[in-house]
Write an enzyme that holds these catalytic residues in place. Structure first.
Site, PDB file in Angstrom:
ATOM      1  N   GLU A 283       0.742  -1.160  -0.147  1.00  0.00           N
ATOM      2  CA  GLU A 283      -0.141  -0.107   0.099  1.00  0.00           C
ATOM      3  C   GLU A 283       0.715   1.525   0.044  1.00  0.00           C
ATOM      4  OE1 GLU A 283      -2.722  -0.360   3.441  1.00  0.00           O
ATOM      5  OE2 GLU A 283      -3.804  -2.168   2.260  1.00  0.00           O
TER       6      GLU A 283
ATOM      7  N   ASN B  40       2.095  -5.082  -3.045  1.00  0.00           N
ATOM      8  CA  ASN B  40       0.608  -5.321  -2.906  1.00  0.00           C
ATOM      9  C   ASN B  40      -0.187  -4.179  -2.646  1.00  0.00           C
ATOM     10  OD1 ASN B  40      -1.249  -7.624  -2.062  1.00  0.00           O
ATOM     11  ND2 ASN B  40      -1.334  -7.080  -0.279  1.00  0.00           N
TER      12      ASN B  40
ATOM     13  N   HIS C  90     -10.415  -5.898  -2.783  1.00  0.00           N
ATOM     14  CA  HIS C  90     -11.458  -5.576  -1.847  1.00  0.00           C
ATOM     15  C   HIS C  90     -12.532  -4.734  -2.534  1.00  0.00           C
ATOM     16  CE1 HIS C  90      -9.140  -6.931   1.673  1.00  0.00           C
ATOM     17  NE2 HIS C  90      -8.123  -5.980   1.360  1.00  0.00           N
TER      18      HIS C  90
ATOM     19  N   GLU D 235      -6.283 -10.582  -1.574  1.00  0.00           N
ATOM     20  CA  GLU D 235      -7.234 -10.258  -0.113  1.00  0.00           C
ATOM     21  C   GLU D 235      -8.709 -10.238  -0.509  1.00  0.00           C
ATOM     22  OE1 GLU D 235      -5.790  -6.880   2.272  1.00  0.00           O
ATOM     23  OE2 GLU D 235      -3.408  -7.698   1.964  1.00  0.00           O
TER      24      GLU D 235
ATOM     25  N   ASP E 276     -12.548  -9.862  -1.023  1.00  0.00           N
ATOM     26  CA  ASP E 276     -13.902  -9.811  -0.403  1.00  0.00           C
ATOM     27  C   ASP E 276     -14.554  -9.001  -0.945  1.00  0.00           C
ATOM     28  OD1 ASP E 276     -12.568  -7.518   0.674  1.00  0.00           O
ATOM     29  OD2 ASP E 276     -12.410  -8.394   2.811  1.00  0.00           O
TER      30      ASP E 276
HETATM   31  C1  XIL Z   1      -6.370  -5.774   8.091  1.00  0.00           C
HETATM   32  C2  XIL Z   1      -6.695  -7.237   9.200  1.00  0.00           C
HETATM   33  O1  XIL Z   1      -7.830  -7.883   8.585  1.00  0.00           O
HETATM   34  C3  XIL Z   1      -7.415  -6.468  10.518  1.00  0.00           C
HETATM   35  O2  XIL Z   1      -7.458  -7.403  11.472  1.00  0.00           O
HETATM   36  C4  XIL Z   1      -6.205  -5.364  11.048  1.00  0.00           C
HETATM   37  O3  XIL Z   1      -6.865  -4.643  12.118  1.00  0.00           O
HETATM   38  C5  XIL Z   1      -5.978  -4.454   9.934  1.00  0.00           C
HETATM   39  O4  XIL Z   1      -5.692  -4.965   8.801  1.00  0.00           O
HETATM   40  N1  XIL Z   1      -5.299  -4.697   3.608  1.00  0.00           N
HETATM   41  C6  XIL Z   1      -4.140  -5.369   4.004  1.00  0.00           C
HETATM   42  C7  XIL Z   1      -4.417  -6.287   5.306  1.00  0.00           C
HETATM   43  O5  XIL Z   1      -2.983  -5.472   3.426  1.00  0.00           O
HETATM   44  O6  XIL Z   1      -3.158  -6.445   6.106  1.00  0.00           O
HETATM   45  C8  XIL Z   1      -5.344  -5.683   6.189  1.00  0.00           C
HETATM   46  O7  XIL Z   1      -5.710  -6.391   7.067  1.00  0.00           O
HETATM   47  C9  XIL Z   1      -6.668  -5.277   5.182  1.00  0.00           C
HETATM   48  C10 XIL Z   1      -6.424  -4.196   4.203  1.00  0.00           C
END
Ligand code: XIL
Length: 297
Positions: free
Chosen positions: A127, A167, A204, A233, A235
């Site tokens: 990020e 990522n 996401h 990731e 969802d």
């Molecule tokens: C999130 C986790 O799911 C949470 O438990 C934590 O509080 C914050 O991080 N992008 C990412 C992940 O790269 O590491 C994040 O995970 C979600 C967004």
């Protein structure tokens, strides 16, 4: 019967999930994980604040517990993550400039040495871009624009066998400024020999936003630079079956899309509260989106 991992493996891909350490005591979670998934990511346990709580004092207990369970059940593991603006060791807040740069490199060396030869992928940098396509401002960015390539070079030296990924989120739509910013960086890295092997698209999908029609073009454009791509990731708000089908199809249509990871397994595992964005419901039953993903693999 058919499972996500078996279907993904037919084309040489994996199907992954993320798990927190608390899920190691959750028999329901573990049963689905063991049956359906062949790649695991730790939700928080391999992040910088978890692995180096104090300077030079590493703690791998939580990450190792996930690694051990996953590998004992035939899964591979994605490392997540080494350098990020969030979830940093508290002592980084007191550092800047070359001292912070050194701390970042020391962190990469310490964590990657521990896991050397064990992981399939590392999200080396997470990020680092803003929505407008320029670098996100952060303490790491303030150490100099070259911090990302420095991180990747340190990572390659620390563990030459693991694939090194950049990522990010909101880089799924090809016409979006942030996607173009990341793309320009990866193109530049490949041109100059900075060691990057893969791009992770977090995937996401929120708030009813639809699957970008350009998603497959984004994947194939990155792949054409000579990197693997992965959905790291995934969802989707309310687990819209059509969107899950579309993101799976996009990956399947791109030979260098190596796999898909969902950020949790059941809706009760999700970081997105009550959005019910995952493939299994709170009672461990597969949802319609599960079937559409399975059929698209
Ligand atoms: C999130 C986790 O799911 C949470 O438990 C934590 O509080 C914050 O991080 N992008 C990412 C992940 O790269 O590491 C994040 O995970 C979600 C967004």
């Amino acid at each position: 019967g058919a499972t996500l991992k078996a279907a993904a493996e037919r084309s040489g891909r994996y199907f992954g999930a993320a798990m927190g350490g608390d899920r190691l005591n959750d028999a329901g979670f573990l049963a689905i994980a063991n049956r359906e998934f062949d790649m695991m990511t730790a939700v928080n346990e391999m992040k910088p604040d978890a692995t180096e709580p104090n300077r030079g004092q590493f703690d791998f207990r939580a990450g190792d517990a996930i690694y051990t369970w996953a590998t004992q059940h035939g899964m591979r593991v994605r490392g997540h993550t080494l350098a990020w603006h969030a979830q940093q060791p508290r002592f980084w807040a007191g550092l800047s400039g070359s001292a912070l740069r050194t701390a970042m490199i020391d962190h990469i060396n310490g964590v990657m040495t521990h896991y050397r030869g064990k992981l399939a992928y590392w999200d080396v940098v997470n990020e680092a871009f803003a929505e407008n396509g320029s670098r996100r401002s952060s303490n790491l960015q303030s150490t100099g624009n070259d911090w990302i390539e420095v991180a990747f070079r340190a990572a390659r030296a620390a563990d030459p066998g693991v694939k090194l990924c950049y990522n990010d989120y909101n880089i799924e739509n090809w016409t979006y400024a942030k996607t173009q910013g990341v793309y320009a960086m990866i193109r530049d890295f490949k041109a100059r020999g900075v060691p990057v092997d893969c791009v992770g698209l977090q995937t996401h999908f929120t708030g009813g936003s639809s699957l970008p029609g350009t998603f497959q073009q984004t994947l194939s454009s990155f792949a054409a630079l000579g990197v693997d791509v992965a959905l790291t990731e995934a969802d989707v708000t309310n687990a819209a079956a059509g969107q899950y089908q579309g993101l799976t199809q996009a990956c399947m249509n791109v030979p260098r899309c190596v796999g898909i990871t969902t950020w949790g397994i059941r809706d009760s595992d999700s970081w997105r509260g009550n959005e019910s964005p995952l493939l299994f419901d709170r009672n461990s039953n597969p949802k319609p989106a599960y079937t559409s993903v399975l059929n698209a693999l």
